[in-house]
Design a protein around this motif. Structure first.
Motif, PDB file in Angstrom:
ATOM      1  N   ALA A 150       0.949  -1.198   0.149  1.00 45.65           N
ATOM      2  CA  ALA A 150      -0.011  -0.006  -0.173  1.00 45.65           C
ATOM      3  C   ALA A 150       0.787   1.251   0.165  1.00 45.65           C
ATOM      4  O   ALA A 150       0.120   2.195  -0.032  1.00 45.65           O
ATOM      5  N   HIS A 151       2.183   1.105   0.032  1.00 47.40           N
ATOM      6  CA  HIS A 151       2.920   2.238   0.280  1.00 47.40           C
ATOM      7  C   HIS A 151       3.012   3.034  -1.156  1.00 47.40           C
ATOM      8  O   HIS A 151       3.057   2.577  -2.324  1.00 47.40           O
ATOM      9  N   GLU A 152       2.680   4.368  -0.945  1.00 47.35           N
ATOM     10  CA  GLU A 152       2.834   5.468  -1.873  1.00 47.35           C
ATOM     11  C   GLU A 152       3.737   5.411  -3.082  1.00 47.35           C
ATOM     12  O   GLU A 152       3.933   5.118  -4.308  1.00 47.35           O
ATOM     13  N   GLU A 153       5.259   5.022  -2.616  1.00 44.51           N
ATOM     14  CA  GLU A 153       6.304   4.850  -3.621  1.00 44.51           C
ATOM     15  C   GLU A 153       6.092   3.830  -4.325  1.00 44.51           C
ATOM     16  O   GLU A 153       6.315   3.525  -5.534  1.00 44.51           O
ATOM     17  N   VAL A 154       5.784   2.473  -3.727  1.00 44.78           N
ATOM     18  CA  VAL A 154       5.454   1.181  -4.423  1.00 44.78           C
ATOM     19  C   VAL A 154       4.487   1.325  -5.429  1.00 44.78           C
ATOM     20  O   VAL A 154       4.634   0.765  -6.351  1.00 44.78           O
ATOM     21  N   LEU A 155       3.233   1.916  -5.083  1.00 44.54           N
ATOM     22  CA  LEU A 155       2.177   2.209  -5.915  1.00 44.54           C
ATOM     23  C   LEU A 155       2.449   2.933  -7.284  1.00 44.54           C
ATOM     24  O   LEU A 155       2.346   2.455  -8.195  1.00 44.54           O
ATOM     25  N   ALA A 156       3.186   3.910  -6.990  1.00 39.29           N
ATOM     26  CA  ALA A 156       3.819   4.811  -8.238  1.00 39.29           C
ATOM     27  C   ALA A 156       4.641   3.939  -9.053  1.00 39.29           C
ATOM     28  O   ALA A 156       4.593   3.777 -10.470  1.00 39.29           O
ATOM     29  N   VAL A 157       5.666   2.997  -8.398  1.00 35.03           N
ATOM     30  CA  VAL A 157       6.541   2.374  -9.143  1.00 35.03           C
ATOM     31  C   VAL A 157       5.600   1.002 -10.019  1.00 35.03           C
ATOM     32  O   VAL A 157       5.750   0.932 -11.177  1.00 35.03           O
ATOM     33  N   VAL A 158       4.742   0.524  -9.472  1.00 37.44           N
ATOM     34  CA  VAL A 158       3.610  -0.408 -10.243  1.00 37.44           C
ATOM     35  C   VAL A 158       3.004   0.236 -11.351  1.00 37.44           C
ATOM     36  O   VAL A 158       2.805  -0.234 -12.456  1.00 37.44           O
ATOM     37  N   GLY A 159       2.399   1.466 -11.119  1.00 36.01           N
ATOM     38  CA  GLY A 159       1.845   1.972 -12.050  1.00 36.01           C
ATOM     39  C   GLY A 159       2.847   2.473 -13.194  1.00 36.01           C
ATOM     40  O   GLY A 159       2.139   2.174 -14.330  1.00 36.01           O
ATOM     41  N   GLU A 160       3.886   2.655 -12.767  1.00 38.62           N
ATOM     42  CA  GLU A 160       4.797   3.124 -14.097  1.00 38.62           C
ATOM     43  C   GLU A 160       5.022   1.769 -14.882  1.00 38.62           C
ATOM     44  O   GLU A 160       5.048   1.705 -15.913  1.00 38.62           O
ATOM     45  N   ARG A 161       5.262   0.771 -14.095  1.00 34.63           N
ATOM     46  CA  ARG A 161       5.570  -0.580 -14.908  1.00 34.63           C
ATOM     47  C   ARG A 161       4.174  -1.102 -15.628  1.00 34.63           C
ATOM     48  O   ARG A 161       4.428  -1.605 -16.741  1.00 34.63           O
ATOM     49  N   ARG A 162       3.182  -0.907 -15.069  1.00 34.30           N
ATOM     50  CA  ARG A 162       1.903  -1.073 -15.723  1.00 34.30           C
ATOM     51  C   ARG A 162       1.762  -0.199 -17.083  1.00 34.30           C
ATOM     52  O   ARG A 162       1.351  -0.867 -18.016  1.00 34.30           O
ATOM     53  N   ARG A 163       2.096   1.014 -16.996  1.00 34.67           N
ATOM     54  CA  ARG A 163       1.920   1.912 -17.966  1.00 34.67           C
ATOM     55  C   ARG A 163       2.859   1.407 -19.028  1.00 34.67           C
ATOM     56  O   ARG A 163       2.587   1.674 -20.308  1.00 34.67           O
ATOM     57  N   LEU A 164       4.088   0.858 -19.001  1.00 34.46           N
ATOM     58  CA  LEU A 164       4.965   0.466 -19.657  1.00 34.46           C
ATOM     59  C   LEU A 164       4.811  -1.102 -20.244  1.00 34.46           C
ATOM     60  O   LEU A 164       5.593  -1.566 -20.970  1.00 34.46           O
ATOM     61  N   ALA A 165       3.621  -1.534 -19.745  1.00 39.72           N
ATOM     62  CA  ALA A 165       3.304  -3.051 -19.937  1.00 39.72           C
ATOM     63  C   ALA A 165       4.164  -3.901 -19.764  1.00 39.72           C
ATOM     64  O   ALA A 165       4.660  -4.976 -20.274  1.00 39.72           O
ATOM     65  N   ILE A 166       4.768  -3.790 -18.653  1.00 39.57           N
ATOM     66  CA  ILE A 166       5.975  -4.982 -18.121  1.00 39.57           C
ATOM     67  C   ILE A 166       5.064  -5.977 -17.552  1.00 39.57           C
ATOM     68  O   ILE A 166       4.172  -5.735 -16.640  1.00 39.57           O
ATOM     69  N   GLU A 167       5.489  -7.142 -18.220  1.00 39.04           N
ATOM     70  CA  GLU A 167       4.732  -8.271 -17.574  1.00 39.04           C
ATOM     71  C   GLU A 167       4.919  -8.754 -15.874  1.00 39.04           C
ATOM     72  O   GLU A 167       5.805  -8.194 -15.377  1.00 39.04           O
ATOM     73  N   GLY A 168       3.744  -9.022 -15.355  1.00 42.25           N
ATOM     74  CA  GLY A 168       3.799  -9.406 -13.986  1.00 42.25           C
ATOM     75  C   GLY A 168       3.201  -7.942 -12.925  1.00 42.25           C
ATOM     76  O   GLY A 168       3.137  -8.461 -11.959  1.00 42.25           O
ATOM     77  N   PHE A 169       3.036  -6.928 -13.633  1.00 37.28           N
ATOM     78  CA  PHE A 169       2.241  -5.779 -13.071  1.00 37.28           C
ATOM     79  C   PHE A 169       0.977  -5.722 -13.547  1.00 37.28           C
ATOM     80  O   PHE A 169       0.311  -4.764 -13.091  1.00 37.28           O
TER      81      PHE A 169
END
Length: 68
Positions: free
Chosen positions: A49-68
Motif C-alpha cells: 500500500a506504500h505510495e512509492e511502491v504504488l507509483a513504481v507499479v503504476g509506471e510498470r503497468r504503463r510500460l506494459a511490463i509483464e507481472g504488474f
C-alpha cells in the motif's frame, strides 16, 4: 521487485504469484502463509500500500511490463 523478496518468506519467494494476487491479500491471508506472523503480515500490507511502491507499479503497468 527486490524489496518484495525482502519481506516475503522464502517459501513464498520461490514460487511467487503475480503481483496483483500478492497486493490484494489482506492480513488474514498473509497470516495463513507458513512463517508469516502478525508483524510480518502488517509489514506486507504496508509495503503493497506504500505510495512509492504504488507509483513504481503504476509506471510498470504503463510500460506494459509483464507481472504488474
Amino acid at each position: 521487485m527486490f524489496l518484495l523478496f525482502a519481506y516475503l518468506p522464502q517459501s513464498q519467494a520461490a514460487s511467487c504469484p503475480d503481483w496483483q494476487s500478492l497486493a490484494s491479500r489482506n492480513i488474514e491471508q498473509w497470516l495463513a502463509e507458513p512463517g508469516v506472523g502478525r508483524s510480518r503480515a502488517e509489514q506486507l500490507r504496508a509495503f503493497f500500500a506504500h505510495e512509492e511502491v504504488l507509483a513504481v507499479v503504476g509506471e510498470r503497468r504503463r510500460l506494459a511490463i509483464e507481472g504488474f
